[in-house]
Write an enzyme that holds these catalytic residues in place. Structure first.
Site, PDB file in Angstrom:
ATOM      1  N   GLU A   1       4.320 -12.152 -22.080  1.00  0.00           N
ATOM      2  CA  GLU A   1       4.983 -12.026 -20.777  1.00  0.00           C
ATOM      3  C   GLU A   1       5.380 -13.367 -20.185  1.00  0.00           C
ATOM      4  OE1 GLU A   1       2.332  -9.858 -18.166  1.00  0.00           O
ATOM      5  OE2 GLU A   1       0.582 -10.914 -18.891  1.00  0.00           O
TER       6      GLU A   1
ATOM      7  N   ARG B   1      -6.646  -3.740 -20.747  1.00  0.00           N
ATOM      8  CA  ARG B   1      -6.182  -5.103 -20.513  1.00  0.00           C
ATOM      9  C   ARG B   1      -7.220  -5.817 -19.654  1.00  0.00           C
ATOM     10  NH1 ARG B   1      -0.951  -6.613 -17.113  1.00  0.00           N
ATOM     11  NH2 ARG B   1      -2.199  -5.877 -15.368  1.00  0.00           N
TER      12      ARG B   1
ATOM     13  N   ASN C   1       7.710  -7.034 -16.926  1.00  0.00           N
ATOM     14  CA  ASN C   1       7.799  -7.326 -15.483  1.00  0.00           C
ATOM     15  C   ASN C   1       7.681  -8.832 -15.255  1.00  0.00           C
ATOM     16  OD1 ASN C   1       7.689  -4.574 -15.290  1.00  0.00           O
ATOM     17  ND2 ASN C   1       5.546  -4.498 -14.693  1.00  0.00           N
ATOM     18  N   ASP C   2       6.714  -9.428 -15.941  1.00  0.00           N
ATOM     19  CA  ASP C   2       6.542 -10.869 -15.802  1.00  0.00           C
ATOM     20  C   ASP C   2       7.526 -11.634 -16.663  1.00  0.00           C
ATOM     21  OD1 ASP C   2       4.519 -11.367 -13.872  1.00  0.00           O
ATOM     22  OD2 ASP C   2       3.126 -10.345 -15.213  1.00  0.00           O
TER      23      ASP C   2
ATOM     24  N   CYS D   1       4.993  -2.632 -22.279  1.00  0.00           N
ATOM     25  CA  CYS D   1       4.255  -1.894 -21.249  1.00  0.00           C
ATOM     26  C   CYS D   1       4.753  -2.202 -19.841  1.00  0.00           C
ATOM     27  CB  CYS D   1       2.760  -2.143 -21.361  1.00  0.00           C
ATOM     28  SG  CYS D   1       2.317  -3.872 -21.159  1.00  0.00           S
TER      29      CYS D   1
ATOM     30  N   HIS E   1       0.829  -1.207   0.000  1.00  0.00           N
ATOM     31  CA  HIS E   1       0.000   0.000   0.000  1.00  0.00           C
ATOM     32  C   HIS E   1       0.860   1.253   0.000  1.00  0.00           C
ATOM     33  CE1 HIS E   1      -3.372  -2.505   0.670  1.00  0.00           C
ATOM     34  NE2 HIS E   1      -3.095  -2.794   1.932  1.00  0.00           N
TER      35      HIS E   1
ATOM     36  N   ARG F   1       9.063 -11.538  -8.689  1.00  0.00           N
ATOM     37  CA  ARG F   1       9.220 -10.079  -8.835  1.00  0.00           C
ATOM     38  C   ARG F   1       8.897  -9.307  -7.567  1.00  0.00           C
ATOM     39  NH1 ARG F   1       4.195  -8.646 -12.926  1.00  0.00           N
ATOM     40  NH2 ARG F   1       4.075  -6.598 -11.956  1.00  0.00           N
TER      41      ARG F   1
ATOM     42  N   ARG G   1      -4.593  -1.247 -16.374  1.00  0.00           N
ATOM     43  CA  ARG G   1      -4.643  -2.424 -15.492  1.00  0.00           C
ATOM     44  C   ARG G   1      -5.999  -2.439 -14.789  1.00  0.00           C
ATOM     45  NH1 ARG G   1       1.191  -1.075 -14.371  1.00  0.00           N
ATOM     46  NH2 ARG G   1       2.380  -2.991 -14.701  1.00  0.00           N
TER      47      ARG G   1
END
Ligand code: PEP
Ligand code: MG
Length: 590
Positions: free
Chosen positions: A443, A344, A466-467, A514, A201, A477, A308
């Site tokens: 990904e 997405r 990222n993935d 992205c 958070h 990650r 997202r």
């Protein structure tokens, strides 16, 4: 004026989760769950203890609802959604029943009974390796502190000492959502926490507030006194306590440079993104929360390259219905014209858990029920989202893309569901863009291997680096223990990105990136050399990236890529890119 440091400098390494540099007077807000006095109660007092618990639960609930309302007004509904988890904890009968049992049978005071039960939950959650569940410990701690305060009759005092005048840097073991709401955020220049991950958070809050932040410092020195000077380097994940005059001077120069560069880049806001030799690149922005939309529009981004959708979907159950989704997507579509938005579909799973996944945890969530797998297993719900996105497409350029594809069959089934969703709308007489473009996120290494097949059945690719990095190098990650192995410049990653772009072009479709590497100023020459068509980055990075691209020559970048293909290590590859980036735009390499 910079204060004179009085003690030796201490450097702590963590994970930079929000870029930028901040320094100032530090305030330590270490607040662990305070152990109440260990008291016994007499039989005749048991009833009163139970009533105290009921009253404290009610009071706590009222306070959380008030906080939720406050944050919804100041930061938007999606941020307020985190308090739903707090309300659920208060409704958890297993905790409350156990507390009552201890009071009744062991005759412990309700304060001590509640403290011991909550502490046991918190401690066992902290030991779990799954980062999402570890984060739940923070939620329980937050609620427990509030409830204990109410049992003590401390009223609305949230336990945070008021910030000293001039306080600018916040140091904490962790910051709970209600901590951040209760603070005067206009006076905070930076965050540093012992716990947390880039998906915590604190990290999300820091990024959306554009405040430099470092998390996962493991431990802050106990003896660091409030009022000392702390420096946060969100670029490099560094916290420097009692910085020396030399360090402060060095960072002051960096800050001045950062300021000058950003001012100089202002005219690029409305410019096209082109390399020095005139090759056009689309530079779009990523969005998670609706509150980011205004910043994106002001950033000079060419639309949204990655929406997202799971973030807003996860925050509140009632947001899941078709009309609500449609209204939300429509707002983004309309605001981002003429460029439009790439919606997405839900990428729940991994570290983004919906209540169903929290109730039935998986042994390997990142290799489990995630992204398109989850959508295809719940086709009715999937089509609710598809219909909402299709309806939004009637209001401007909209594309749809599917996350986490590992096989062609999944893409085909997703497209089949899309066709059914279109038919459903047609039969309802609802308008949508009949020629809506569909993309595949690349990904997973298996998707790269079959990229030629995938490319024949979509309109574009978007590389989720990222993935792709985590699945190629087997590095979680969000696990800070192996964070040093998470290497965007890994030669294997570059090969896979190259294979993806080449497959896209061989099949006549465009390819973007992205993931976070799209905004990596050092690696930008590699993306240009590989012939990338689109980069979707954080809004704060748009102008820097546009400037960097304008300084690069595509032919020189293509030569660089040939040299990179022979680099054996991430360090070699990084060094080659850095040399070109430093030569082309030294002002941006901080
Ligand atoms: C990615 O994996 O690079 C990506 C953009 O998706 P996410 O970070 O949401 O998994
Ligand atoms: Mg991804």
């Amino acid at each position: 004026m910079i204060p004179v440091p009085q003690t030796a400098e201490v450097r702590l390494e963590g994970i930079g989760v929000s870029p930028g540099i901040a320094f100032g007077v530090a305030e330590r807000v270490g607040r662990s769950l305070e152990e109440p006095e260990h008291l016994l109660v007499e039989k005749r007092e048991v009833e009163g203890e139970r009533d105290r618990l009921t009253d404290a639960v009610l009071r706590t609930r009222e306070q959380i609802l008030a906080l939720q309302q406050a944050i919804s007004e100041s930061d938007g509904e999606s941020h307020a959604g985190v308090f739903d988890a707090h309300l659920l904890i208060l409704e958890d009968t297993s905790i409350l029943n156990e507390v009552t049992r201890i009071v009744e049978t062991e005759r412990k005071s309700v304060d001590w009974a509640f403290y011991s039960v909550a502490k046991r939950y918190i401690d066992s959650l902290r030991k779990i390796s799954d980062p999402y569940l570890r984060e739940r410990a923070v939620d329980i701690e937050d609620v427990a502190k509030r409830l204990l305060r109410n049992l003590r009759g401390d009223g609305d005092d949230d336990g945070m000492r008021p910030l000293h005048h001039g306080t600018k840097i916040l140091l904490a073991r962790d910051l709970t959502p209600s901590d951040t709401v209760g603070l005067d955020r206009t006076r905070i220049r930076g965050f540093a926490t012992e716990l947390g991950s880039p998906t915590s958070h604190t990290a999300i809050m820091a990024r959306s507030l554009n405040i430099p932040a470092v998390v996962a410092l493991h431990s802050l020195p106990e003896d660091f006194s409030a009022g000392g000077i702390a420096l946060i380097d969100g670029y490099h994940g560094l916290v420097i306590l009692h910085p020396s005059s030399e360090t402060l001077a060095e960072y002051e120069t960096l800050l001045e440079r950062e300021h000058t560069v950003l001012t100089d880049l202002e005219p690029l806001r409305d410019a096209e993104t082109k390399t020095a030799d005139g090759r056009r690149i689309v530079l779009s922005a990523n969005i998670e929360f609706m509150e980011e939309l205004e910043g994106i529009l002001e950033s000079g981004a060419e639309g949204v390259g990655l929406y997202r959708t799971e973030y807003f979907y996860l925050s509140r159950r009632e947001l899941r219905d078709e009309d609500h989704q449609y209204e939300t997507y429509r707002a983004v579509v309309e605001a981002t014209q003429p460029h439009g938005v790439i919606v997405r579909t839900l990428d729940i799973g991994g570290d983004k858990l919906c209540p169903e996944l929290v109730d039935a945890p998986e042994p390997n969530p990142f290799l489990g029920w995630r992204g398109i797998r989850l959508s295809l297993d719940r086709p009715e719900e999937f089509r609710v989202q598809l219909r909402a996105a299709l309806r939004a497409s009637a209001h401007g350029k909209t594309r749809i893309m599917f996350p986490f594809l590992s096989a062609l069959e999944e893409l085909r089934e997703a497209r089949r569901q899309l066709e059914i969703a279109k038919d459903e709308l047609r039969s309802r007489g609802v308008a949508f863009d009949e020629s809506i473009e569909v993309g595949a996120m690349i990904e997973i290494p298996s998707a790269v291997c079959i990229a030629d097949h995938l490319a024949k059945e979509v309109d574009f690719f978007s590389i989720g680096s990222n993935d792709l990095i985590q699945y190629t190098t087997a590095v979680d990650r969000v696990n800070d223990r192996v964070a040093h192995l998470y290497q965007p410049a890994h030669p294997a990653v570059l090969r896979l990105i190259r294979a993806t772009i080449e497959a896209a072009h061989r099949n006549g479709i465009w390819c973007g990136i992205c993931g976070e590497v799209a905004s990596d100023l050092v690696l930008a020459p590699a993306w240009i050399g590989l012939g990338i068509d689109e980069l979707s980055v954080g809004a704060a990075q748009i102008l820097r990236m546009r400037h960097a691209i304008s300084k690069l020559d595509s032919a020189a970048c293509a030569d660089l890529v040939e040299r990179l293909s022979t680099c054996p290590t991430s360090a070699d590859l990084h060094a080659e890119c850095l040399a070109m980036a430093e030569a082309a735009y030294p002002e941006l390499i901080l």
